[in-house]
Design an enzyme around this catalytic site. Structure first.
Site, mmCIF file in Angstrom:
data_model
loop_
_atom_site.group_PDB
_atom_site.id
_atom_site.type_symbol
_atom_site.label_atom_id
_atom_site.label_comp_id
_atom_site.label_asym_id
_atom_site.label_seq_id
_atom_site.Cartn_x
_atom_site.Cartn_y
_atom_site.Cartn_z
ATOM 1 N N CYS A 78 2.567 4.924 -3.390
ATOM 2 C CA CYS A 78 1.609 3.856 -3.070
ATOM 3 C C CYS A 78 0.427 4.405 -2.256
ATOM 4 O O CYS A 78 -0.387 5.134 -2.802
ATOM 5 C CB CYS A 78 2.327 2.709 -2.372
ATOM 6 S SG CYS A 78 1.460 1.158 -2.563
ATOM 7 N N HIS A 170 7.416 1.530 -4.954
ATOM 8 C CA HIS A 170 8.193 1.926 -3.767
ATOM 9 C C HIS A 170 9.683 2.091 -4.080
ATOM 10 O O HIS A 170 10.462 1.168 -3.807
ATOM 11 C CB HIS A 170 8.061 0.848 -2.687
ATOM 12 C CG HIS A 170 6.713 0.757 -2.073
ATOM 13 N ND1 HIS A 170 6.368 1.430 -0.931
ATOM 14 C CD2 HIS A 170 5.613 0.060 -2.445
ATOM 15 C CE1 HIS A 170 5.115 1.153 -0.613
ATOM 16 N NE2 HIS A 170 4.634 0.328 -1.520
ATOM 17 N N GLU A 172 11.810 3.613 -2.432
ATOM 18 C CA GLU A 172 12.566 3.601 -1.166
ATOM 19 C C GLU A 172 12.949 2.181 -0.764
ATOM 20 O O GLU A 172 13.789 1.998 0.115
ATOM 21 C CB GLU A 172 11.767 4.315 -0.064
ATOM 22 C CG GLU A 172 10.638 3.528 0.588
ATOM 23 C CD GLU A 172 9.377 3.377 -0.272
ATOM 24 O OE1 GLU A 172 9.386 3.777 -1.454
ATOM 25 O OE2 GLU A 172 8.382 2.831 0.238
HETATM 26 N N1 GLN Z 1 -3.002 -1.203 -0.149
HETATM 27 C C1 GLN Z 1 -2.639 -0.004 0.535
HETATM 28 C C2 GLN Z 1 -3.800 0.991 0.528
HETATM 29 O O1 GLN Z 1 -4.726 0.809 -0.193
HETATM 30 C C3 GLN Z 1 -1.419 0.623 -0.111
HETATM 31 C C4 GLN Z 1 -0.238 -0.327 -0.028
HETATM 32 C C5 GLN Z 1 1.098 0.320 0.084
HETATM 33 O O2 GLN Z 1 1.230 1.513 0.368
HETATM 34 N N2 GLN Z 1 2.124 -0.477 -0.062
HETATM 35 O O3 GLN Z 1 -3.780 1.934 1.259
#
Ligand code: GLN
Length: 189
Positions: A78, A170, A172
């Site tokens: 992410c 994710h 995890e």
């Molecule tokens: N929206 C976050 C970003 O742009 C990422 C979200 C996440 O890691 N769950 O950094």
């Protein structure tokens, strides 16, 4: 073998727990020197802007970038994927820029639009894997040297480029260990 999770901000503990469940030594990384003591690094979910600033403040940024370019295994989940990307479609900021991908931040909308699905991803496992997306990015384009591992609704959400792995979602936050196992294998080589 020892794998670290970047512990400046974001979802650290869940990654540590998954690695430990697989019998792998796992540690939180907060200083540049600690990079020399581990065989791989997970860049967790969180806020990429904040993590990018903290990477520079702590002096981890340059050492980590050099190491990645020289083959050190990393996995960005992410926000971690955003940190690795060469290009961010909807943001001025750029971070490590080691991975030949262009990402779109918050591509699925706000926190309310977070969602979860199950999908079989051949590269990771023979069983379907739960995929949890939280204000997730997706990848809008990749270089020819990037392996596309998974698409959801035609958007790219998992890729590999040599020693670098990136996922929009994710693993995890689920009970499934398949992708952590896959990354441990990457660190073993
Ligand atoms: N929206 C976050 C970003 O742009 C990422 C979200 C996440 O890691 N769950 O950094």
């Amino acid at each position: 073998m020892k794998i670290a999770v970047l512990a400046l901000q974001g979802g650290v503990k869940e990654h540590i727990d998954h690695l430990k469940s697989l019998g792998c030594e796992a540690t939180e990384l907060r200083k540049a020197e600690e990079l020399d003591e581990v065989d791989g690094l997970i860049l967790p979910g969180g806020e990429s802007t904040t993590m990018g600033i903290l990477l520079k403040k702590t002096g981890i940024f340059h050492k980590l970038r050099e190491k990645i370019i020289n083959g050190f295994p990393v996995w960005g989940t992410c926000a971690g994927m955003i940190l690795l990307a060469k290009n961010i479609e909807n943001d001025e900021a750029r971070h490590l820029q080691t991975m030949d991908i262009t990402v779109m931040r918050n591509a699925y909308g706000t926190q309310i639009n977070s969602f979860s699905i199950e999908k079989k991803i051949d590269e990771f496992s023979e069983e379907p894997i739960p995929l949890v997306f939280i204000r997730a990015p997706y990848i809008v384009s990749t270089g020819s040297n990037v392996q596309i591992i998974c698409k959801v609704n035609n958007n790219i959400v998992a890729v590999r480029q040599g020693n670098m792995l990136a996922t929009s979602f994710h693993p995890e936050l689920t009970n499934n260990l398949a992708i952590h196992k896959y990354f441990i294998n990457m660190c073993n080589k």
